[in-house]
Design an enzyme around this catalytic site. Structure first.
Site, PDB file in Angstrom:
ATOM      1  N   CYS A   1       1.034  -1.247  -0.082  1.00  0.00           N
ATOM      2  CA  CYS A   1      -0.022  -0.145   0.065  1.00  0.00           C
ATOM      3  C   CYS A   1       0.874   1.214  -0.056  1.00  0.00           C
ATOM      4  CB  CYS A   1      -1.075  -0.049   1.209  1.00  0.00           C
ATOM      5  SG  CYS A   1      -1.914   1.587   1.492  1.00  0.00           S
TER       6      CYS A   1
ATOM      7  N   CYS B   1       0.443   3.192   3.366  1.00  0.00           N
ATOM      8  CA  CYS B   1       0.739   2.831   4.893  1.00  0.00           C
ATOM      9  C   CYS B   1       1.785   1.702   4.789  1.00  0.00           C
ATOM     10  CB  CYS B   1      -0.506   2.222   5.669  1.00  0.00           C
ATOM     11  SG  CYS B   1      -1.049   0.676   5.037  1.00  0.00           S
TER      12      CYS B   1
ATOM     13  N   CYS C   1      -7.508  -1.066   1.374  1.00  0.00           N
ATOM     14  CA  CYS C   1      -6.619  -1.591   2.169  1.00  0.00           C
ATOM     15  C   CYS C   1      -7.090  -1.404   3.548  1.00  0.00           C
ATOM     16  CB  CYS C   1      -5.203  -0.524   2.032  1.00  0.00           C
ATOM     17  SG  CYS C   1      -3.840  -0.777   3.463  1.00  0.00           S
TER      18      CYS C   1
ATOM     19  N   CYS D   1      -5.425   0.916   6.423  1.00  0.00           N
ATOM     20  CA  CYS D   1      -5.543   2.347   6.332  1.00  0.00           C
ATOM     21  C   CYS D   1      -6.752   2.944   5.638  1.00  0.00           C
ATOM     22  CB  CYS D   1      -4.279   3.136   5.613  1.00  0.00           C
ATOM     23  SG  CYS D   1      -4.158   2.738   3.917  1.00  0.00           S
TER      24      CYS D   1
ATOM     25  N   CYS E   1      -8.378  -5.366  -9.625  1.00  0.00           N
ATOM     26  CA  CYS E   1      -8.146  -4.569 -10.728  1.00  0.00           C
ATOM     27  C   CYS E   1      -7.683  -3.224 -10.034  1.00  0.00           C
ATOM     28  CB  CYS E   1      -9.222  -3.961 -11.790  1.00  0.00           C
ATOM     29  SG  CYS E   1      -9.161  -2.902 -12.834  1.00  0.00           S
TER      30      CYS E   1
HETATM   31 FE    FE Z   1      -2.745   1.101   3.564  1.00  0.00          FE
END
Ligand code: FE
Length: 133
Positions: free
Chosen positions: A49, A52, A98, A101, A121
């Site tokens: 990510c 984060c 995610c 976060c 995707c």
């Molecule tokens: Fe994240």
């Protein structure tokens, strides 16, 4: 939504992210297809990510979907990617976020390859490839 284990006010995300990262990850935007850093990447590693650092997708599960966005058939672990229904833009889609976060990552579709049949995707700009050493 994610569990928001990584919590920051919008003003801090705006400082920490580029304009494009902020627009996609915190504003649920979408990068243009075939424009991102990773849609055509075959480099081995862990896609994290960009907000984060959570490990989201292993390059072993990346495949060429022809969509112009990085596509994966499975998250790096079951609990890394959260999903929720997205009815924006006159469509009914499944949004991928995610879990740590709450960053918007992209969408999940049911036209992926086996063994899952899923296509995650994902916007390149939401990801940061951690290359395999
Ligand atoms: Fe994240």
């Amino acid at each position: 939504m994610g569990d928001d284990k990584v919590k920051k006010p919008e003003s801090e995300w705006r400082q920490d992210l580029t304009d494009e990262q902020f627009a996609v990850c915190r504003g649920k935007g979408t990068e243009a297809p075939f424009s991102g850093e990773y849609w055509d990447s075959k480099d081995p590693g862990m896609y994290r990510c960009v907000c984060c650092g959570a490990a989201l997708f292993d390059s072993d599960t990346k495949y060429d979907s022809g969509s112009g966005w990085p596509s994966f058939w499975q998250p790096a672990a079951e609990d890394r990617v959260a999903t929720q229904t997205d009815t924006s833009h006159g469509m009914r889609r499944t949004e991928a976020l995610c879990r740590a976060c709450g960053a918007h990552l992209g969408h999940v579709f049911n036209d992926g390859p086996q063994p899952t049949g899923l296509r995650y995707c994902i916007n390149s700009v939401a990801l940061k490839l951690d290359p395999k050493k």
